[in-house]
Design an enzyme around this catalytic site. Structure first.
Site, PDB file in Angstrom:
ATOM      1  N   ASP A   7       0.930  -1.364  -0.179  1.00 41.17           N
ATOM      2  CA  ASP A   7       0.132   0.088  -0.070  1.00 41.17           C
ATOM      3  C   ASP A   7       0.868   1.221  -0.156  1.00 41.17           C
ATOM      4  OD1 ASP A   7      -2.223   1.844   0.758  1.00 41.17           O
ATOM      5  OD2 ASP A   7      -1.446   1.897   2.523  1.00 41.17           O
ATOM      6  N   GLY A  42      -5.185   3.592  -3.281  1.00 39.33           N
ATOM      7  CA  GLY A  42      -6.244   4.111  -3.587  1.00 39.33           C
ATOM      8  C   GLY A  42      -5.938   5.095  -4.395  1.00 39.33           C
ATOM      9  N   LYS A 212      -8.187  -4.235  -4.343  1.00 44.87           N
ATOM     10  CA  LYS A 212      -6.950  -4.410  -4.158  1.00 44.87           C
ATOM     11  C   LYS A 212      -6.779  -5.928  -4.405  1.00 44.87           C
ATOM     12  CE  LYS A 212      -5.299  -0.007  -1.886  1.00 44.87           C
ATOM     13  NZ  LYS A 212      -4.351   0.158  -0.829  1.00 44.87           N
ATOM     14  N   ASP A 235      -2.236  -0.797   5.752  1.00 41.67           N
ATOM     15  CA  ASP A 235      -2.656  -0.217   7.172  1.00 41.67           C
ATOM     16  C   ASP A 235      -4.158  -0.075   7.446  1.00 41.67           C
ATOM     17  OD1 ASP A 235      -2.453   2.136   5.272  1.00 41.67           O
ATOM     18  OD2 ASP A 235      -2.695   3.362   6.899  1.00 41.67           O
ATOM     19  N   ASN A 238      -8.905  -0.248   3.074  1.00 40.90           N
ATOM     20  CA  ASN A 238      -9.096  -0.501   1.548  1.00 40.90           C
ATOM     21  C   ASN A 238      -7.852  -1.454   1.167  1.00 40.90           C
ATOM     22  OD1 ASN A 238      -6.856   1.379   2.201  1.00 40.90           O
ATOM     23  ND2 ASN A 238      -7.312   2.559   0.060  1.00 40.90           N
TER      24      ASN A 238
END
Length: 297
Positions: A7, A42, A212, A235, A238
């Site tokens: 991420d 994102g 994801k 974390d 998403n």
């Protein structure tokens, strides 16, 4: 492990929005051993590519929570747009709750106005730092507009009805948690919407297949890599779908409670080079023979 996915915000990036030297070295070391690396965010592709280029990292990018996938040569190789009637439904509920709304599309990002975006950003920044100045807010606003193509529209319905523009994600923000909860409660059971969040002040809406974890699975399959051989780090909510699917899901120390309870592996915070720490730990296990070394591609 043969594939690492990370991420971005709250994970790979520090609070300055940069990739630390230790994280860069760890990623380079893993790649030199034949381990693939991808960013999963994102953010839009335009917002994701800049810190990666600055760090000298060339890799595939899963953007907009999995709605788009770009290869290491910057080519769009997969995309999953939202249904237009679904977008109208989300728009109506979000406007009733007075949320700030952004549309992430094949033609860039659409917002209602630069002024409203600045007001929202100022509220967000002041919630974290009450002494923030208007000049500091304006600097952040200008940076956002440099990083991404943002256009303004007076009626979002015109955008939704524009057949030549695909909508990949809707982002709705508010500092009022009750307003966010009201929208979530009204839309949570809709089968044509995937609802996630990248922070406590927003909701993110995608097509149910644009997550994801699903995107990471598709990308790994193209590389002939099993998800059992994938390490994913994240974390927030998403990131949940990819942490659940990966053979080795790693939660940042600064992760949301649900993510911390989900993952069997934990690492340090994004301010303490947690990505590097997780990669180094995994590489050490491989060195000691607890994990097979991957074949080089």
């Amino acid at each position: 492990m043969k594939f690492i996915a990370s991420d971005f915000d709250g994970t790979l990036l520090n609070e300055k929005g940069m990739i630390s030297e230790r994280n860069i070295k760890a990623i380079n070391k893993a790649q030199s051993k034949g381990i693939q690396f991808a960013a999963a965010t994102g953010r839009s592709y335009d917002a994701a590519i800049k810190p990666l280029k600055h760090a000298g990292i060339n890799c595939p990018i899963i953007a907009l929570n999995g709605a788009t996938i770009y290869d290491e040569n910057h080519h769009l190789i997969d995309s999953i747009p939202m249904d237009r009637e679904t977008c109208k439904k989300i728009l109506a509920v979000s406007q009733d709750a007075h949320l700030y709304i952004e549309f992430f599309t094949s033609d860039g990002i659409y917002s209602s106005s630069r002024e409203q975006f600045a007001e929202v950003l100022e509220d967000i920044m002041k919630s974290a730092n009450p002494d923030v100045t208007r000049e500091e807010v304006e600097t952040q606003v200008n940076q956002r507009f440099q990083n991404e193509k943002i256009q303004f529209i007076d009626d979002y319905r015109k955008l939704i009805n524009h057949n030549d523009i695909q909508i990949f994600k809707m982002l709705c923000s508010s500092l009022n948690p009750d307003n966010l909860e009201m929208v979530y409660e009204q839309l949570k059971n809709e089968s044509d919407i995937a609802i996630t969040s990248s922070g406590h002040i927003n909701l993110e809406f995608n097509h149910p297949n644009a997550q994801k974890g699903m995107a990471l699975e598709r990308l790994a399959k193209q590389m002939n890599i099993s998800m059992e051989d994938v390490m994913a780090m994240g974390d927030n909510l998403n990131d949940k779908s990819m942490l659940e699917r990966a053979g080795r899901g790693v939660a940042m120390e600064n992760a949301a409670e649900e993510i911390l309870s989900l993952c069997n592996y934990k690492t340090k915070t994004n301010e303490e080079d947690g990505v590097a720490y997780a990669i180094e730990e995994m590489l050490e296990e491989m060195k000691q023979g607890n994990e097979p070394a991957p074949e080089k591609f």
